[in-house]
Design an enzyme around this catalytic site. Structure first.
Site, mmCIF file in Angstrom:
data_model
loop_
_atom_site.group_PDB
_atom_site.id
_atom_site.type_symbol
_atom_site.label_atom_id
_atom_site.label_comp_id
_atom_site.label_asym_id
_atom_site.label_seq_id
_atom_site.Cartn_x
_atom_site.Cartn_y
_atom_site.Cartn_z
ATOM 1 N N TYR A 185 0.835 -1.046 0.077
ATOM 2 C CA TYR A 185 -0.124 -0.173 0.007
ATOM 3 C C TYR A 185 0.878 1.270 -0.043
ATOM 4 C CZ TYR A 185 -3.749 3.159 1.479
ATOM 5 O OH TYR A 185 -4.611 4.136 1.735
ATOM 6 N N LYS A 209 1.438 3.597 -3.215
ATOM 7 C CA LYS A 209 0.923 5.042 -3.267
ATOM 8 C C LYS A 209 2.043 5.974 -3.273
ATOM 9 C CE LYS A 209 -3.680 4.617 -2.170
ATOM 10 N NZ LYS A 209 -4.656 5.465 -2.873
HETATM 11 P P1 NAD Z 1 -12.722 1.757 -0.045
HETATM 12 O O1 NAD Z 1 -12.191 0.433 0.147
HETATM 13 O O2 NAD Z 1 -14.034 2.046 0.784
HETATM 14 O O3 NAD Z 1 -12.625 2.379 -1.305
HETATM 15 C C1 NAD Z 1 -12.102 1.772 -2.372
HETATM 16 C C2 NAD Z 1 -12.799 1.827 -3.813
HETATM 17 O O4 NAD Z 1 -12.066 1.433 -4.541
HETATM 18 C C3 NAD Z 1 -13.839 0.356 -3.360
HETATM 19 O O5 NAD Z 1 -15.101 0.827 -4.147
HETATM 20 C C4 NAD Z 1 -13.047 -0.609 -4.337
HETATM 21 O O6 NAD Z 1 -14.099 -1.750 -4.787
HETATM 22 C C5 NAD Z 1 -12.336 0.158 -5.516
HETATM 23 N N1 NAD Z 1 -11.112 -0.617 -5.925
HETATM 24 C C6 NAD Z 1 -10.101 -1.309 -5.386
HETATM 25 N N2 NAD Z 1 -9.286 -1.893 -6.333
HETATM 26 C C7 NAD Z 1 -9.745 -1.339 -7.626
HETATM 27 C C8 NAD Z 1 -9.458 -1.404 -8.936
HETATM 28 N N3 NAD Z 1 -8.266 -2.148 -9.224
HETATM 29 N N4 NAD Z 1 -10.116 -1.026 -10.012
HETATM 30 C C9 NAD Z 1 -11.282 -0.224 -9.620
HETATM 31 N N5 NAD Z 1 -11.897 -0.051 -8.492
HETATM 32 C C10 NAD Z 1 -11.187 -0.479 -7.242
HETATM 33 O O7 NAD Z 1 -11.799 2.772 0.740
HETATM 34 P P2 NAD Z 1 -12.125 4.535 0.938
HETATM 35 O O8 NAD Z 1 -11.588 4.663 2.646
HETATM 36 O O9 NAD Z 1 -13.072 4.840 0.336
HETATM 37 O O10 NAD Z 1 -10.621 4.666 0.246
HETATM 38 C C11 NAD Z 1 -10.795 5.734 -1.071
HETATM 39 C C12 NAD Z 1 -9.186 5.991 -1.380
HETATM 40 O O11 NAD Z 1 -8.844 6.979 -0.583
HETATM 41 C C13 NAD Z 1 -8.105 5.057 -1.586
HETATM 42 O O12 NAD Z 1 -7.271 5.181 -2.635
HETATM 43 C C14 NAD Z 1 -7.422 5.073 -0.432
HETATM 44 O O13 NAD Z 1 -6.301 4.740 -0.428
HETATM 45 C C15 NAD Z 1 -7.459 6.528 0.004
HETATM 46 N N6 NAD Z 1 -7.363 7.003 1.523
HETATM 47 C C16 NAD Z 1 -8.373 6.813 2.197
HETATM 48 C C17 NAD Z 1 -8.149 6.895 3.687
HETATM 49 C C18 NAD Z 1 -9.106 6.544 4.667
HETATM 50 O O14 NAD Z 1 -9.093 6.977 5.828
HETATM 51 N N7 NAD Z 1 -10.560 6.270 4.318
HETATM 52 C C19 NAD Z 1 -6.961 7.397 4.277
HETATM 53 C C20 NAD Z 1 -6.012 7.495 3.238
HETATM 54 C C21 NAD Z 1 -6.323 7.416 1.754
#
Ligand code: NAD
Ligand code: UDP
Ligand code: UDP
Length: 319
Positions: free
Chosen positions: A151, A155
């Protein structure tokens, strides 16, 4: 919220059926944008976007971003990637592919369309930080070969690709470093601390605190986060980021457990479990840049955000 434009902007949200993505789609539709949601439903779900499916400006496509995508849009929010440690460590090779191949494909798409593109990066690029709080200038302390590396390094490589497409091809990029965010539509079994503690408290089960619970995190409510994300996308071209977006309120995991127990009125007791490898000991965003460049700062205190999140989990999974 930004004013409604007199024309429909077309926006692609990858990972749009996930926790953050579904809130973003909702906010973009509310301001009059046309939204294409691309998701492979690995961790997201159709139920997160079910209420949007009938909207005339909303389209959902099943697509894995590690494969090329040909659509016509003006802006791209690249959120596709599992975010919880349990989910991203389930298939670590696919996690790295999603970040790296996904970034290449979405940047190639942005290049062909001359579209603006925002990357959902993460505070994990700072790893187990030696500097506290973390400003954007800090290069981080990441183990390149540990269980979190798929991860973190994925990133970090995506950030590299964004800046190289910017320098090499003149792309308008926005890199947002998101700190721990919580709220309704988090997956109840994703293993993240807020969803775990709330589900455990609502079921009067033991609250699983890893290690001594003295490690800290800073939790941002989803509505605040999405506001920051849209402001960054709509900022002037010269604002490329990286920009930290998160809530600087910092809590130990024991403090979080106590708050959740109090707010749910639960009979749960804390049980300590082993600390996972490479678990960052402390994390808090320095949001000086977000304040100065975006006029953004969080507005929802942890207590209020937890109350809203608890109400969602109770209504959806308990009652
Ligand atoms: P989440 O897991 O709920 O959402 C991620 C989405 O991406 C899901 O709908 C999943 O099905 C989709 N996905 C995964 N692999 C994929 C692929 N190969 N092709 C198409 N779709 C794909 O997570 P989230 O919390 O909503 O996070 C969203 C983004 O924000 C991510 O990139 C995550 O790294 C980033 N982020 C989130 C947080 C947090 O605290 N929520 C913190 C830092 C970064
Ligand atoms: N790509 C895409 N949609 C597009 C244009 C490109 O998915 O509309 C993908 C394509 O798979 C390509 C990648 O983006 O491999 C990178 O594109 P770029 O133009 O940077 O490089 P190249 O096509 O030369 O590999
Ligand atoms: N954590 C915990 N109990 C749990 C789940 C997580 O004590 O049931 C801890 C975890 O060890 C970490 C913090 O809570 O120190 C945040 O974990 P999460 O997986 O939510 O996010 P991340 O570690 O990616 O910030």
């Amino acid at each position: 919220m930004t004013a409604i434009r007199s024309y429909n902007r077309r926006v692609l949200v990858t990972g749009g059926a996930g926790f953050l993505g579904s809130h973003l789609c909702e906010r973009l539709l509310a301001r009059g944008d046309e939204v294409v949601c691309a998701d492979n439903y690995f961790t997201g779900s159709r139920s997160n976007i079910a209420h949007l499916l009938g909207h005339p400006n909303f389209e959902a496509i099943r697509h894995d971003v590690t494969f090329p995508l040909y659509v016509e849009v003006d802006q791209i929010y690249n959120l596709a990637c599992p975010a919880s440690p349990v989910h991203y460590q389930h298939d670590p090779v696919q996690t790295t592919k999603t970040s790296v191949h996904g970034a290449i494909n979405m940047l190639g798409l942005a290049k062909r369309l001359n579209a603006r593109i925002l990357q959902a990066s993460t505070s994990e690029v700072y790893g187990d930080p030696a500097i506290h709080p973390q400003p954007e200038e800090y290069w981080g302390n990441v183990n390149p070969i540990g269980p979190r590396s798929c991860y973190d390094e994925g990133k970090r490589c995506a950030e590299t690709l964004f800046f190289d497409y910017h320098r090499q091809h003149g792309l308008a990029i926005k890199v947002m470093r998101i700190f721990n965010t919580y709220g309704p539509r988090m997956h109840p079994n994703d293993g993240r601390v807020v969803s775990n503690f709330i589900m455990q408290a609502l079921r009067n089960e033991p609250i699983t605190v890893y290690g001594q619970g003295q490690q800290t995190r800073s939790f941002c409510y989803v509505d605040d986060l999405i506001e920051g994300m849209i402001r960054l996308m709509d900022s002037p071209d010269e604002v490329t980021g990286p920009v930290n977006v998160g809530n600087p309120g910092e809590f130990t995991m024991l403090e979080l457990a106590e708050q959740v127990i109090a707010l749910t009125g639960s009979r749960s007791l804390v049980e300590h479990r082993p600390l996972p490898q490479d678990d960052p000991r402390q994390r808090r965003p320095d949001i000086t840049k977000a304040k100065a460049l975006l006029g953004w700062e969080p507005t929802v205190p942890l207590r209020d955000g937890l109350e809203r999140t608890i109400a969602y989990f109770r209504q959806r999974f308990i009652d």
